[in-house]
Design a protein around this motif. Structure first.
Motif, PDB file in Angstrom:
ATOM      1  N   LEU A  76       3.615  25.463 -27.040  1.00  0.00           N
ATOM      2  CA  LEU A  76       4.084  24.167 -27.525  1.00  0.00           C
ATOM      3  C   LEU A  76       3.363  23.020 -26.798  1.00  0.00           C
ATOM      4  N   GLN A  77       3.056  23.219 -25.522  1.00  0.00           N
ATOM      5  CA  GLN A  77       2.286  22.217 -24.776  1.00  0.00           C
ATOM      6  C   GLN A  77       0.912  22.017 -25.425  1.00  0.00           C
ATOM      7  N   LYS A 118       7.810  21.183 -18.996  1.00  0.00           N
ATOM      8  CA  LYS A 118       8.913  22.142 -19.056  1.00  0.00           C
ATOM      9  C   LYS A 118       8.902  22.967 -20.345  1.00  0.00           C
ATOM     10  N   LEU A 119       8.018  22.624 -21.263  1.00  0.00           N
ATOM     11  CA  LEU A 119       7.922  23.333 -22.538  1.00  0.00           C
ATOM     12  C   LEU A 119       7.054  24.573 -22.396  1.00  0.00           C
ATOM     13  N   THR A 144       7.033  17.440 -21.068  1.00  0.00           N
ATOM     14  CA  THR A 144       6.158  18.437 -21.677  1.00  0.00           C
ATOM     15  C   THR A 144       5.832  19.590 -20.730  1.00  0.00           C
TER      16      THR A 144
END
Length: 173
Positions: A87-88, A82-83, A80
């Protein structure tokens, strides 16, 4: 100035810390007594094991609520992180909703378990209802549910002085 609800939640958090700490303290006394009485005195007391299990339940389920509020629970966020930030946040909201569902489920069915087993006794401790030994399960779930609602309404509380007490006292020393 803090919201009155947050001050109330601070007191609830502190009580979970004290309950878990008290449980682990007494466990550290009771378990050695059980070993001593069995292997040194040769009598083998019957009460240390069920009491130690009861205290472990308190430490686990009440302490888990405190760990959740402090952000000290295990989280796997390698993917997560890396999102994108948006979106996190969305996934964080999904996690909060899932936590509400799980805590509600455990609180509801844990309460039913306590009620259904209240009339049963423990062989080693006939005065203690089996339902009482399970009570920390729905209580811990209900407290965690309150901490999830607090997080959803006011954001994470990991920055609060009461949560960071140890860290702040080390900085001041």
């Amino acid at each position: 100035m803090d919201h009155p609800f947050l001050r109330w939640m601070d007191r609830l958090y502190l009580s979970t810390i004290w309950a878990a700490g008290t449980a682990i303290f007494f466990m550290s006394l009771i378990i050695p007594w059980g070993v001593f009485s069995r292997y040194v005195l040769g009598t083998g007391s019957q009460w240390p094991e069920p009491i130690a299990i009861l205290l472990m339940m308190v430490f686990t389920f009440i302490g888990a609520a405190a760990a959740y509020r402090a952000g000290g629970h295990i989280a796997v966020n390698m993917l997560t992180e890396k999102l994108p930030a948006q979106l996190q946040r969305a996934l964080g909201g999904v996690v909060d909703l899932l936590m509400l569902v799980i805590c509600g489920f455990v609180a509801w069915y844990g309460t039913n378990l306590c009620i259904e087993t209240w009339g049963q006794g423990i062989a080693e401790l006939p005065w203690l209802p089996v339902g009482a030994t399970y009570a920390s399960l729905p209580i811990g779930a209900a407290v965690t549910l309150l901490f999830v609602l607090e997080k959803m309404a006011f954001g994470p509380q990991t920055h609060r002085r009461i949560v960071r007490f140890e860290e702040l006292t080390e900085e001041g020393a």
